[in-house]
Design an enzyme around this catalytic site. Structure first.
Site, PDB file in Angstrom:
ATOM      1  CG  ASP A  48      -2.226   0.969   0.852  1.00 13.01           C
ATOM      2  OD1 ASP A  48      -1.969   1.878   0.147  1.00 13.01           O
ATOM      3  OD2 ASP A  48      -3.093   0.886   1.812  1.00 13.01           O
TER       4      ASP A  48
HETATM    5  C1  BGC Z   1      -4.928   3.255   0.309  1.00 16.27           C
HETATM    6  C2  BGC Z   1      -4.902   2.494  -0.945  1.00 16.27           C
HETATM    7  C3  BGC Z   1      -4.841   3.270  -2.275  1.00 16.27           C
HETATM    8  C4  BGC Z   1      -3.592   3.947  -2.195  1.00 16.27           C
HETATM    9  C5  BGC Z   1      -3.275   4.745  -3.498  1.00 16.27           C
HETATM   10  C6  BGC Z   1      -3.960   4.245   0.075  1.00 16.27           C
HETATM   11  O1  BGC Z   1      -3.638   5.224   1.032  1.00 16.27           O
HETATM   12  O2  BGC Z   1      -5.124   2.498   1.445  1.00 16.27           O
HETATM   13  O3  BGC Z   1      -6.225   1.746  -0.910  1.00 16.27           O
HETATM   14  O4  BGC Z   1      -4.949   2.240  -3.297  1.00 16.27           O
HETATM   15  O5  BGC Z   1      -3.487   4.667  -1.200  1.00 16.27           O
HETATM   16  O6  BGC Z   1      -4.019   5.867  -3.620  1.00 16.27           O
END
Ligand code: BGC
Length: 815
Positions: A229
């Protein structure tokens, strides 16, 4: 290895470079070897491709895309095939925007109704979530790109999401928190997975060998790519060893150096790096194939219609006293509630989509044959009290036959990065409802929110339609249900408890310091309420229709159950029939019943249809912690067919031979689990279940702050400057809320307050690095001047290094 030849032509530096981002959204390319970048974009209910300023907080707008209903909404459709169709539409738009990896769907379980991201997740049940997610994935990937199932795993709270340690027993992990991922891998065949921010039983999920290697690769046979993530990488080398191939976003080469160092020192075998690169190349090459063909534009209108159809199938009718719904022709309607004018149709955070078209209910009223006598907002969206608005609404209500009241949660309440504080809808909306009830008792509520809310006011309304977060065409879909043009067929994919205090994790949510303990074990959602006989407001699987269905003729064999459903009412409609299985033996503690299959059937009035639900590998299994395998208990099993989890219409039973595994539990030692009274399990009993001691759950305030401690922990830092910074941040948060800037306040929580120190380097794309974080930590730990000079020295070094890298890049480009 499939790409051994190309890999043999790569330098160690090139191999390392492929394992982290080139920028915020793209993976690294190597032009001389013909390796392109992949574009990764959110997800999950529409494409969020940012053309310019990138962020993962949903701040800057993205290229317009169809905003479909969110996962929490679609789950109410209980329609796997619909999930696949949505996936196809999403995939087409992703291709039109040149995306290689679509960051979704999210399949985390709704352990607790307050998790801020529940609107992005499907259900409290892993089987339902897994099946619909598998549909999405198949649909997306059929367009030639990759889905990316997230967040693997046990990411069930937003508070301290980048640092929290989830303490959970192995059986619960497997049966509740991993099953949806398992289905996504085995049936959806997802090509990529996003590891979560949090830790699982002590180690960050992206470094956790047990889930990443033993389970994901070993047992499930996953051979795709795992992506961290955004900013979730901690020890990059440990992550790579576990098989987390891609770190996002870029760290401007800092972690590449760590990888190169680790290969040189022998900590990381080069073969392991090669295998990671091999899988990355497979994902890159297979998801760029589609771009070799000429691309078709997608039709905005067609996709908008699809968003409407999905919303129509997902709306749940929760109450219909005196058949107030559908609204009869000619009824004088007072339309009240801010959400009628400014629909609440999606959540906040990284999933936010910039819709191509957006309807509100008022526009749609003009098209429909409703007799609307006027509109009043009735309340302030963000909770401020306003007597005048209530009075005006009441004036209008007095003149109407029926009040259509649009209420729900605002976008600042349900957001990524922070959990809700309670399960209530804002007090000013309840006050409005109470006042309206005094002047006109024919109230139909149209509810918009992405998660369960308490409804102490339910007795005051005659009709209740829950649209969840219906996407850009949700308002029109709702009107079609109100008018009876569409017969509602959605059923709840989560339980609505009477009070928040009734939930099994009430005493253990959220984890506020080091860890969160899942003491309730397998008993979440209906598994708990049903087994522990706790009264609920609306059970899992519940939803009304404008027609009635009769269930008949159950027949059970070893591998399937067959039964009939008759539409005994006067209009056509679809019914969601649910298969629940309950084990009759009491040897292993279990929920009274668990969902093991479902079918959505469209039936004309008077018609009867035969439904067959096949048993599968999950129908009778449980996870045995002694044999460390899925086993089957020898027993009679109740086969129950229900219109909801508490409305069982047909029952039969079947005897199933077991796998003869030893019972891993001692009943006397686990009384709460055997009685299902798990809301107050003491630590000793939880430790018996876990098989080991629980780690300390409180911060050790005597220890200096480190990389994985969060900015919020500055509150007890030794350094005055850090404590001062903490109070400033807290003040800014309080102040912004006070002046009504709740969305901005949320951003502070999400991107600063709960961020670990390492994030300063991992999330800033090369503006800061880990040696600079060392300096910041020195300051936080009370060595102000030493830390400051370290920070400045390292900053200068970094600036010089970046400049010389830029110069080299320039020379390479020119040559
Ligand atoms: C979130 C993800 C997301 C990623 C990219 C993160 O903060 O938890 O679900 O895909 O950011 O935006």
């Amino acid at each position: 290895m499939k790409y051994a030849e190309i890999i043999s032509r790569m330098t160690l530096e090139e191999k390392a470079s492929l394992t982290s981002g080139k920028d915020f959204w793209q993976s690294m390319d190597i032009g001389r070897l013909g390796i392109g970048s992949m574009f990764l974009a959110d997800g999950p209910h529409g494409i969020r491709k940012q053309a310019a300023a990138a962020d993962h907080l949903g701040l800057n707008p993205s290229i317009p895309a169809t905003c479909f209903p969110t996962a929490a909404t679609v789950a109410n459709s209980w329609n796997e095939a619909l999930g696949e169709e949505i996936g196809e539409f999403l995939g087409k738009e992703a291709v039109a925007q040149k995306v290689n990896v679509l960051l979704g769907p999210g399949v985390n379980m709704k352990r607790n109704p307050l998790c801020g991201r529940n609107f992005e997740y499907f259900s409290e049940d892993p089987y339902l979530a897994g099946k619909i997610a598998a549909g999405y994935i198949r649909g997306i990937q059929a367009q030639g790109i990759s889905a990316c199932v997230k967040h693997f795993c046990v990411n069930n709270q937003e508070e301290r999401r980048m640092a929290i340690d989830t303490v959970v027993d192995e059986r619960t992990l497997r049966e509740i928190y991993l099953t949806a991922f398992e289905i996504a891998v085995k049936e959806g065949r997802t090509k990529s997975i996003m590891s979560s921010y949090n830790r699982l039983n002590g180690s960050y999920t992206n470094e956790n060998i047990h889930i990443m290697q033993d389970i994901l690769r070993g047992e499930w046979g996953f051979n795709g790519v795992v992506v961290t993530d955004w900013g979730g990488s901690n020890d990059r080398v440990a992550g790579l060893i576990a098989g987390n191939e891609l770190e996002m976003p870029t760290t401007a080469g800092e972690t590449n150096e760590e990888i190169i160092e680790a290969v040189k020192s022998g900590r990381l075998k080069e073969e392991v790096l090669d295998q990671c690169v091999d899988r990355l190349l497979e994902l890159t090459f297979t998801t760029e194939e589609v771009y070799k063909k000429s691309q078709k534009e997608f039709s905005k209108e067609k996709h908008h219609k699809m968003a409407q159809r999905v919303a129509e199938e997902s709306i749940v009718m929760l109450k219909n006293e005196e058949n107030i719904l559908p609204i009869k022709k000619g009824t004088k309607l007072a339309v009240i509630g801010d959400f009628a004018e400014k629909p609440r149709y999606q959540g906040a955070g990284s999933s936010i989509v910039n819709p191509t078209i957006l309807h509100n209910a008022l526009d749609c009223f003009k098209e429909a044959e409703f007799n609307s006598i006027g509109y009043e907002p009735g309340f302030e969206r963000y909770g401020k009290k306003n007597k005048k608005k209530i009075e005006k609404a009441c004036e209008l209500a007095k003149k109407a036959d029926v009040i259509l009241l649009y209420i729900g949660l605002d976008e600042a309440t349900e957001a990524e990065g922070l959990d809700r504080q309670n399960m209530k809808i804002p007090e000013n909306q309840v006050e409005l409802l109470n006042a309206l009830y005094e002047v006109n008792q024919n109230i139909v509520v149209v509810l918009s929110c992405g998660s369960a809310v308490e409804m102490p006011w339910i007795k005051k309304v005659k009709g209740l339609l829950h649209g969840y977060l219906g996407g850009q065409a949700g308002s029109r879909a709702m009107l079609r249900v109100l008018a009876g043009d569409v017969n509602p067929s959605g059923k709840l994919a989560e339980t609505y408890p009477v009070h928040y205090e009734d939930t099994s994790s009430f005493n253990n949510f959220p984890g506020k310091e080091v860890s969160v303990e899942y003491r309730e074990s397998i008993y979440i959602g209906y598994r708990y309420y049903d087994t522990a006989n706790i009264e609920v407001l609306f059970p899992f699987g519940y939803g009304l229709s404008y027609t009635t269905f009769e269930y008949l003729d159950i027949k059970v064999s070893e591998d399937k159950v067959t039964f009939k459903i008759k539409n005994s009412g006067s209009v056509a409609g679809a019914e969601v029939a649910q298969l629940y299985v309950g084990c009759s033996s009491n040897e292993i503690f279990r929920p009274k019943k668990e969902l093991k299959g479902f079918a959505k059937v469209f039936i004309n009035p008077g018609e009867t249809k035969t439904v067959t639900i096949a048993f599968d590998d999950k129908t009778f299994r449980y996870f045995n912690v002694k044999t460390n395998k899925w086993e089957i208990e020898q027993s009679d099993y109740k086969i129950m067919i229900g219109a909801s989890s508490s409305d069982i219409r047909l029952i039969d039973s079947v005897f199933i031979e077991g796998t003869d595994a030893p019972n891993p539990y001692n009943k006397e030692l686990l009384p709460s689990y055997y009685s299902s009274k798990v809301s107050k399990v003491n630590v000793e009993e939880f430790e018996k279940l876990l098989g080991h001691k629980v780690p300390a759950s409180k911060w050790d305030k005597t220890k200096p702050l480190g990389y994985n401690d969060t900015i919020a922990q500055c509150q007890y830092a030794k350094g005055w400057f850090a404590r001062f910074a903490f109070y400033m941040i807290s003040f800014a948060y309080w102040f912004l809320r006070k002046i009504g800037k709740r969305m901005t306040a949320n951003v502070i929580m999400m991107s600063i307050y709960h961020m670990p120190f390492r994030g300063i380097a991992r999330m800033t794309g090369g503006v800061a690095n880990m040696p600079m974080v060392d300096g910041i930590l020195m300051i936080a730990n009370g060595h102000f001047f030493k830390g400051l000079s370290h920070l400045l020295r390292e900053r200068n070094k970094l600036v010089k290094k970046n400049k010389s890298n830029e110069a080299i890049a320039e020379v390479v480009k020119e040559s």
